[in-house]
Write a protein that holds these residues in place. Structure first.
Motif, PDB file in Angstrom:
ATOM      1  N   PRO A 151       0.811  -1.226   0.000  1.00 12.36           N
ATOM      2  CA  PRO A 151       0.000   0.000   0.000  1.00 12.36           C
ATOM      3  C   PRO A 151       0.840   1.270   0.000  1.00 12.36           C
ATOM      4  CG  PRO A 151      -0.891  -1.593   1.551  1.00 12.36           C
ATOM      5  CD  PRO A 151       0.410  -2.150   1.074  1.00 12.36           C
ATOM      6  N   PHE A 152       2.044   1.212   0.557  1.00  9.04           N
ATOM      7  CA  PHE A 152       2.889   2.400   0.647  1.00  9.04           C
ATOM      8  C   PHE A 152       3.956   2.461  -0.441  1.00  9.04           C
ATOM      9  CE2 PHE A 152       4.452  -0.935   3.497  1.00  9.04           C
ATOM     10  CZ  PHE A 152       5.715  -1.153   2.982  1.00  9.04           C
ATOM     11  N   GLY A 153       4.139   1.368  -1.208  1.00 13.04           N
ATOM     12  CA  GLY A 153       5.195   1.314  -2.215  1.00 13.04           C
ATOM     13  C   GLY A 153       5.497  -0.119  -2.596  1.00 13.04           C
ATOM     14  N   SER A 154       6.594  -0.660  -2.064  1.00 15.39           N
ATOM     15  CA  SER A 154       6.951  -2.047  -2.357  1.00 15.39           C
ATOM     16  C   SER A 154       7.804  -2.619  -1.235  1.00 15.39           C
ATOM     17  CB  SER A 154       7.716  -2.151  -3.685  1.00 15.39           C
ATOM     18  OG  SER A 154       8.954  -1.464  -3.608  1.00 15.39           O
ATOM     19  N   VAL A 155       7.816  -3.956  -1.173  1.00 20.87           N
ATOM     20  CA  VAL A 155       8.641  -4.694  -0.219  1.00 20.87           C
ATOM     21  C   VAL A 155       9.505  -5.662  -1.011  1.00 20.87           C
ATOM     22  CG1 VAL A 155       8.678  -6.237   1.776  1.00 20.87           C
ATOM     23  CG2 VAL A 155       6.864  -4.530   1.550  1.00 20.87           C
ATOM     24  N   THR A 156      10.792  -5.673  -0.714  1.00 24.56           N
ATOM     25  CA  THR A 156      11.738  -6.515  -1.453  1.00 24.56           C
ATOM     26  C   THR A 156      12.562  -7.348  -0.480  1.00 24.56           C
ATOM     27  OG1 THR A 156      11.912  -4.927  -3.280  1.00 24.56           O
ATOM     28  CG2 THR A 156      13.719  -6.495  -3.032  1.00 24.56           C
ATOM     29  N   LEU A 157      12.809  -8.579  -0.867  1.00 31.24           N
ATOM     30  CA  LEU A 157      13.722  -9.451  -0.136  1.00 31.24           C
ATOM     31  C   LEU A 157      14.879  -9.783  -1.064  1.00 31.24           C
ATOM     32  CD1 LEU A 157      14.568 -11.232   2.233  1.00 31.24           C
ATOM     33  CD2 LEU A 157      13.037 -13.020   1.359  1.00 31.24           C
ATOM     34  N   ARG A 158      16.074  -9.340  -0.691  1.00 30.21           N
ATOM     35  CA  ARG A 158      17.266  -9.554  -1.512  1.00 30.21           C
ATOM     36  C   ARG A 158      18.172 -10.600  -0.861  1.00 30.21           C
ATOM     37  NH1 ARG A 158      17.408  -5.530  -5.272  1.00 30.21           N
ATOM     38  NH2 ARG A 158      16.283  -3.602  -4.760  1.00 30.21           N
ATOM     39  N   TYR A 159      18.669 -11.493  -1.691  1.00 31.21           N
ATOM     40  CA  TYR A 159      19.610 -12.509  -1.240  1.00 31.21           C
ATOM     41  C   TYR A 159      21.005 -12.112  -1.730  1.00 31.21           C
ATOM     42  CZ  TYR A 159      15.332 -15.256  -0.662  1.00 31.21           C
ATOM     43  OH  TYR A 159      14.086 -15.696  -0.291  1.00 31.21           O
ATOM     44  N   PHE A 180      15.924  -7.157   3.813  1.00 29.76           N
ATOM     45  CA  PHE A 180      14.607  -6.608   3.514  1.00 29.76           C
ATOM     46  C   PHE A 180      14.750  -5.144   3.099  1.00 29.76           C
ATOM     47  CE2 PHE A 180      13.870 -10.010   6.577  1.00 29.76           C
ATOM     48  CZ  PHE A 180      12.830 -10.716   5.979  1.00 29.76           C
ATOM     49  N   GLU A 181      13.944  -4.738   2.135  1.00 28.89           N
ATOM     50  CA  GLU A 181      13.950  -3.346   1.691  1.00 28.89           C
ATOM     51  C   GLU A 181      12.513  -2.859   1.536  1.00 28.89           C
ATOM     52  OE1 GLU A 181      14.821  -1.177  -2.476  1.00 28.89           O
ATOM     53  OE2 GLU A 181      16.581  -2.170  -1.602  1.00 28.89           O
ATOM     54  N   LEU A 182      12.189  -1.756   2.199  1.00 33.92           N
ATOM     55  CA  LEU A 182      10.874  -1.130   2.089  1.00 33.92           C
ATOM     56  C   LEU A 182      11.036   0.154   1.289  1.00 33.92           C
ATOM     57  CD1 LEU A 182       9.654  -1.508   5.795  1.00 33.92           C
ATOM     58  CD2 LEU A 182       9.628  -3.205   3.952  1.00 33.92           C
ATOM     59  N   GLN A 183      10.392   0.207   0.123  1.00 29.41           N
ATOM     60  CA  GLN A 183      10.469   1.376  -0.755  1.00 29.41           C
ATOM     61  C   GLN A 183       9.149   2.125  -0.675  1.00 29.41           C
ATOM     62  OE1 GLN A 183      13.313   2.107  -2.785  1.00 29.41           O
ATOM     63  NE2 GLN A 183      12.317   4.093  -3.069  1.00 29.41           N
ATOM     64  N   PHE A 184       9.218   3.448  -0.463  1.00 26.26           N
ATOM     65  CA  PHE A 184       8.019   4.261  -0.301  1.00 26.26           C
ATOM     66  C   PHE A 184       7.808   5.149  -1.525  1.00 26.26           C
ATOM     67  CE2 PHE A 184       9.309   2.884   3.799  1.00 26.26           C
ATOM     68  CZ  PHE A 184       8.154   2.745   4.552  1.00 26.26           C
ATOM     69  N   ASP A 185       6.542   5.423  -1.819  1.00 25.15           N
ATOM     70  CA  ASP A 185       6.213   6.233  -2.993  1.00 25.15           C
ATOM     71  C   ASP A 185       6.667   7.676  -2.843  1.00 25.15           C
ATOM     72  OD1 ASP A 185       5.033   4.066  -4.278  1.00 25.15           O
ATOM     73  OD2 ASP A 185       3.072   4.459  -3.374  1.00 25.15           O
TER      74      ASP A 185
END
Length: 290
Positions: A151-159, A180-185
């Motif tokens: 809802p706020f942007g995107s959630v990423t899990l990087r290995y 973990f990476e939380l990206q906001f608009d």
């Protein structure tokens, strides 16, 4: 152990002419402290004893730094030594004195996440035939990045992975990371980013059935590029916060202790018309990404 202990010059964002030499120390367990020394060209202290909480910026040996939520804990009058308590540190940029610190992404690691996720990029092959020619090989097969809309942007899990040390004779190792990476608009107050990041920490804590620690925090701001003074490519902004989690946080997660795994949760996804991952509730009972 101090995560940061460096000498530098420090000043208020509103008055760069009043610079003081000092040493910044910061650890996630004990918080931060800035010890400022007298500057013969500046007769007064950086902060007055009753100045309240302020922002201080500075230049370390090779990097800019922003110290937030600072206040005096000891002051020698007439420009003597002054010690400041430091609430948090942003390494890599100087922010002005206007309003809250804001960023548009935060990334971090959580202790216990590798065991909870249960995926490895390393394949092991042990061959012991013939007996006089045994072979043991490690093959690295990178795991694809996972990203979902939020809802706020995107959630990423990087290995990720890296080789750790070794002496080229008796030992070598491969270290794998799950980040973990939380990206906001758009730009969000730092407290809001930390609240959402803490929800991910809570999720791993619930799964591991013991307190897990969030660490290695990095934030981004479109107007703050961390230029390396040596001419190397720009580096991310490091965020140091006080993260006291107690002795339990240092206990390693065991697969037998998990209440549920990442795969049982369904991986990284958002169900329709809900603000969070399924079953992903923080200790307060609120949805993780609501």
């Amino acid at each position: 152990m101090n995560e940061l202990s460096e000498f530098g010059w420090f000043w208020l964002p509103s008055d760069e002419s009043r610079r003081f030499p000092g040493t910044l120390r910061f650890s996630t367990e004990g918080g931060g402290e800035l010890t400022l020394h007298a500057n013969p060209d500046v007769p007064e202290n950086l902060l007055e004893p009753d100045s309240g909480t302020r922002r201080v910026v500075g230049m370390l040996d090779d990097d800019y730094v922003t110290l937030d939520r600072c206040f005096p804990v000891h002051t020698q009058m007439f420009g003597g030594t002054q010690r400041l308590s430091v609430g948090m540190v942003v390494k890599g940029a100087c922010f002005d004195d206007d309003g809250e610190l804001e960023f548009n992404s935060i990334s971090f690691e959580v202790d216990g996440a590798p065991e909870w996720i249960g995926r490895t990029a390393v394949e092991r092959d042990w061959r012991h035939e013939p007996a006089d020619a045994m072979q043991y090989s490690l093959t690295l097969n990178p795991i694809p990045t996972e990203t979902v809309d939020a809802p706020f942007g995107s959630v990423t899990l990087r290995y990720g992975w890296r080789t750790d040390g070794g002496d080229d004779a008796s030992q070598d190792s491969i270290h794998q990371t799950r980040r973990f990476e939380l990206q906001f608009d758009d730009l969000q107050p730092l407290d809001q980013l930390l609240r959402r990041a803490s929800a991910v920490q809570d999720l791993v804590t619930i799964a591991a059935n013991r307190q897990r620690r969030m660490h290695s925090l990095v934030v981004t701001h479109p107007g703050a590029t961390r230029e390396d003074v040596t001419g190397a490519p720009p580096k991310p902004l490091e965020l140091l916060i006080n993260n006291r989690e107690g002795a339990e946080a240092s206990v390693r997660t065991r697969s037998t202790d998990l209440l549920f795994t990442y795969e049982q949760l369904g991986g990284l996804w958002f169900p329709p018309n809900r603000g969070g991952l399924p079953y992903a509730a923080s200790r307060s009972g609120a949805a993780v990404f609501s």
